[in-house]
Design a protein around this motif. Sequence first.
Motif, PDB file in Angstrom:
ATOM      1  N   THR A  18      27.809  86.681  15.245  1.00  0.00           N
ATOM      2  CA  THR A  18      28.940  85.769  15.197  1.00  0.00           C
ATOM      3  C   THR A  18      29.469  85.756  13.774  1.00  0.00           C
ATOM      4  N   ALA A  49      26.165  75.567  12.679  1.00  0.00           N
ATOM      5  CA  ALA A  49      26.908  75.424  13.939  1.00  0.00           C
ATOM      6  C   ALA A  49      27.136  76.773  14.620  1.00  0.00           C
ATOM      7  N   SER A  50      27.544  77.777  13.867  1.00  0.00           N
ATOM      8  CA  SER A  50      27.790  79.090  14.467  1.00  0.00           C
ATOM      9  C   SER A  50      26.506  79.736  14.959  1.00  0.00           C
ATOM     10  N   GLU A  69      25.485  78.017  18.184  1.00  0.00           N
ATOM     11  CA  GLU A  69      26.318  78.495  19.289  1.00  0.00           C
ATOM     12  C   GLU A  69      25.844  79.868  19.761  1.00  0.00           C
ATOM     13  N   GLY A 115      22.378  79.617  21.459  1.00  0.00           N
ATOM     14  CA  GLY A 115      22.531  78.987  22.766  1.00  0.00           C
ATOM     15  C   GLY A 115      23.081  79.947  23.811  1.00  0.00           C
ATOM     16  N   GLU A 116      24.079  80.730  23.408  1.00  0.00           N
ATOM     17  CA  GLU A 116      24.672  81.715  24.330  1.00  0.00           C
ATOM     18  C   GLU A 116      23.666  82.805  24.694  1.00  0.00           C
ATOM     19  N   LEU A 162      30.213  86.993  19.359  1.00  0.00           N
ATOM     20  CA  LEU A 162      31.179  85.911  19.373  1.00  0.00           C
ATOM     21  C   LEU A 162      32.127  85.995  18.179  1.00  0.00           C
ATOM     22  N   ARG A 163      33.243  85.308  18.316  1.00  0.00           N
ATOM     23  CA  ARG A 163      34.225  85.179  17.235  1.00  0.00           C
ATOM     24  C   ARG A 163      34.635  86.549  16.701  1.00  0.00           C
TER      25      ARG A 163
END
Length: 125
Positions: free
Chosen positions: A13, A25-26, A29, A32-33, A110-111
């Motif tokens: 990410t 936070a990233s 995330e 968790g994914e 992600l991102r």
Amino acid sequence: MSDTVVRAVRGATSVDGDVPEAIVASTAELLGEVLERNALRPDDLISIIFTVTEDLSSEFPAVAAREAGLTMIPLLCAREIPVPGSLGRCIRLLLHCNAPRERVIEHVYLREARRLRPDLAGDAQ
């Protein structure tokens, strides 16, 4: 009952800036994914290696894993090699787990990190 084997899951990410809250936070995330998409529980986990690019130094990504309750899992944080032109402000992980041999592993990007592996991020044409 299926045989379980050691498997590895990759993920990455990005963050908008080098601030502890953004890194935690990233990472949370992403982690968790990875756990959700691969139907993994804490008891399935063996270890997690996190890496960050050289422009991220305000916090360890492992803090997010500890805050998520993964207090008994060995975690390691390291620095990515600074390859010219590579994606900046990037957090990567390599998670080792026990999972059924036949389970399809879903790697998570992600991102901005989706650009690293569009074939795995669902962006391939």
